[in-house]
Design a protein around this motif. Structure first.
Motif, PDB file in Angstrom:
ATOM      1  N   VAL A   6       0.441   5.754   1.048  1.00  0.00           N
ATOM      2  CA  VAL A   6       1.560   6.710   1.837  1.00  0.00           C
ATOM      3  C   VAL A   6       2.136   7.827   1.038  1.00  0.00           C
ATOM      4  O   VAL A   6       2.865   8.510   1.259  1.00  0.00           O
ATOM      5  CB  VAL A   6       2.568   5.751   2.424  1.00  0.00           C
ATOM      6  CG1 VAL A   6       2.140   4.703   3.378  1.00  0.00           C
ATOM      7  CG2 VAL A   6       3.305   5.080   1.361  1.00  0.00           C
ATOM      8  N   GLY A   7       1.570   8.026  -0.266  1.00  0.00           N
ATOM      9  CA  GLY A   7       2.006   9.095  -1.208  1.00  0.00           C
ATOM     10  C   GLY A   7       3.360   8.893  -1.584  1.00  0.00           C
ATOM     11  O   GLY A   7       3.773   9.876  -2.327  1.00  0.00           O
ATOM     12  N   ASP A   8       3.758   7.725  -1.550  1.00  0.00           N
ATOM     13  CA  ASP A   8       4.974   7.338  -2.094  1.00  0.00           C
ATOM     14  C   ASP A   8       4.788   6.225  -2.968  1.00  0.00           C
ATOM     15  O   ASP A   8       5.240   4.838  -3.120  1.00  0.00           O
ATOM     16  CB  ASP A   8       6.055   6.738  -1.142  1.00  0.00           C
ATOM     17  CG  ASP A   8       7.428   6.306  -1.659  1.00  0.00           C
ATOM     18  OD1 ASP A   8       7.746   6.939  -2.655  1.00  0.00           O
ATOM     19  OD2 ASP A   8       8.201   5.534  -0.981  1.00  0.00           O
ATOM     20  N   CYS A   9       4.101   6.667  -4.355  1.00  0.00           N
ATOM     21  CA  CYS A   9       3.728   5.523  -5.088  1.00  0.00           C
ATOM     22  C   CYS A   9       4.781   5.277  -6.449  1.00  0.00           C
ATOM     23  O   CYS A   9       5.195   6.176  -7.367  1.00  0.00           O
ATOM     24  CB  CYS A   9       2.443   6.191  -6.132  1.00  0.00           C
ATOM     25  SG  CYS A   9       1.257   6.871  -4.920  1.00  0.00           S
ATOM     26  N   CYS A  16       2.760  -1.957  -5.861  1.00  0.00           N
ATOM     27  CA  CYS A  16       3.102  -0.540  -5.238  1.00  0.00           C
ATOM     28  C   CYS A  16       4.332  -0.643  -4.151  1.00  0.00           C
ATOM     29  O   CYS A  16       3.950  -1.130  -3.241  1.00  0.00           O
ATOM     30  CB  CYS A  16       1.967   0.463  -4.742  1.00  0.00           C
ATOM     31  SG  CYS A  16       2.748   1.923  -4.164  1.00  0.00           S
ATOM     32  N   LEU A  17       5.525  -0.138  -4.517  1.00  0.00           N
ATOM     33  CA  LEU A  17       6.424  -0.082  -3.474  1.00  0.00           C
ATOM     34  C   LEU A  17       6.458   0.683  -2.508  1.00  0.00           C
ATOM     35  O   LEU A  17       7.112   0.610  -1.212  1.00  0.00           O
ATOM     36  CB  LEU A  17       7.959   0.132  -4.079  1.00  0.00           C
ATOM     37  CG  LEU A  17       8.221  -0.728  -5.460  1.00  0.00           C
ATOM     38  CD1 LEU A  17       9.720  -0.337  -5.986  1.00  0.00           C
ATOM     39  CD2 LEU A  17       8.180  -2.306  -5.118  1.00  0.00           C
ATOM     40  N   GLY A  18       5.359   1.498  -2.478  1.00  0.00           N
ATOM     41  CA  GLY A  18       5.253   2.493  -1.286  1.00  0.00           C
ATOM     42  C   GLY A  18       4.216   1.900  -0.205  1.00  0.00           C
ATOM     43  O   GLY A  18       4.504   1.646   1.093  1.00  0.00           O
ATOM     44  N   CYS A  19       3.011   1.558  -0.784  1.00  0.00           N
ATOM     45  CA  CYS A  19       1.965   0.951   0.338  1.00  0.00           C
ATOM     46  C   CYS A  19       1.955  -0.671   0.264  1.00  0.00           C
ATOM     47  O   CYS A  19       1.316  -1.114   1.212  1.00  0.00           O
ATOM     48  CB  CYS A  19       0.604   1.573  -0.290  1.00  0.00           C
ATOM     49  SG  CYS A  19      -0.112   0.895  -1.620  1.00  0.00           S
ATOM     50  N   GLY A  20       2.325  -1.245  -0.726  1.00  0.00           N
ATOM     51  CA  GLY A  20       2.506  -2.633  -0.748  1.00  0.00           C
ATOM     52  C   GLY A  20       1.105  -3.208  -1.377  1.00  0.00           C
ATOM     53  O   GLY A  20       1.140  -4.533  -1.419  1.00  0.00           O
ATOM     54  N   ARG A  21       0.379  -2.512  -1.783  1.00  0.00           N
ATOM     55  CA  ARG A  21      -0.856  -3.130  -2.626  1.00  0.00           C
ATOM     56  C   ARG A  21      -0.405  -3.293  -4.219  1.00  0.00           C
ATOM     57  O   ARG A  21       0.388  -2.841  -4.602  1.00  0.00           O
ATOM     58  CB  ARG A  21      -1.836  -2.036  -2.686  1.00  0.00           C
ATOM     59  CG  ARG A  21      -2.692  -1.887  -1.272  1.00  0.00           C
ATOM     60  CD  ARG A  21      -3.865  -0.890  -1.581  1.00  0.00           C
ATOM     61  NE  ARG A  21      -3.230   0.463  -1.846  1.00  0.00           N
ATOM     62  CZ  ARG A  21      -4.043   1.597  -2.103  1.00  0.00           C
ATOM     63  NH1 ARG A  21      -5.330   1.360  -2.146  1.00  0.00           N
ATOM     64  NH2 ARG A  21      -3.644   2.679  -2.486  1.00  0.00           N
ATOM     65  N   THR A  22      -1.011  -4.442  -4.552  1.00  0.00           N
ATOM     66  CA  THR A  22      -0.780  -4.698  -6.020  1.00  0.00           C
ATOM     67  C   THR A  22      -1.491  -3.672  -6.884  1.00  0.00           C
ATOM     68  O   THR A  22      -2.571  -2.940  -6.137  1.00  0.00           O
ATOM     69  CB  THR A  22      -1.454  -6.166  -6.406  1.00  0.00           C
ATOM     70  OG1 THR A  22      -3.214  -6.040  -6.257  1.00  0.00           O
ATOM     71  CG2 THR A  22      -1.168  -7.289  -5.397  1.00  0.00           C
TER      72      THR A  22
END
Length: 103
Positions: A6-9, A16-22
């Motif tokens: 989501v471009g909020d890395c 990653c607090l932006g997309c939720g991926r590890t």
């Protein structure tokens, strides 16, 4: 190639607090086939779920709840989980919020 970015890395504690991926998922993203990417995106957006998150009431996915081992679950890639005693796992969004709020 689709991406849940989501471009909020903002990475913290392996997530990653932006997309939720590890961070592991992010690093492996380009090597994943499109079927695996789409499955992961469905887990992230709640269209593939195993339960309802006790934190927000939205759909959430847990590999253990889906019958897989803990090593297959995304949360096993994180250090310590800031969860209180709950009946089931939090979704990635709630976990990211909890991690971000820690000092």
């Amino acid at each position: 190639m689709p991406s849940p970015c989501v471009g909020d890395c903002r990475a913290r504690d392996g997530l990653c607090l932006g997309c939720g991926r590890t961070l592991t998922e992010i690093g492996q993203w380009s090597a994943m086939d499109s079927e695996a990417q789409l499955a992961r995106m469905a887990e992230l957006d709640g269209t593939r779920s195993t339960h309802v998150c006790p934190g927000c009431g939205e759909p959430a996915f847990c590999a253990v709840s889906a019958g897989e081992s803990i090593s297959a679950c995304w949360c096993s890639q994180l250090p310590a989980l800031p969860m209180s005693e709950v009946s089931s796992c939090w979704c990635r969004r709630c976990l990211a919020k909890a991690i971000a709020a820690r000092p």
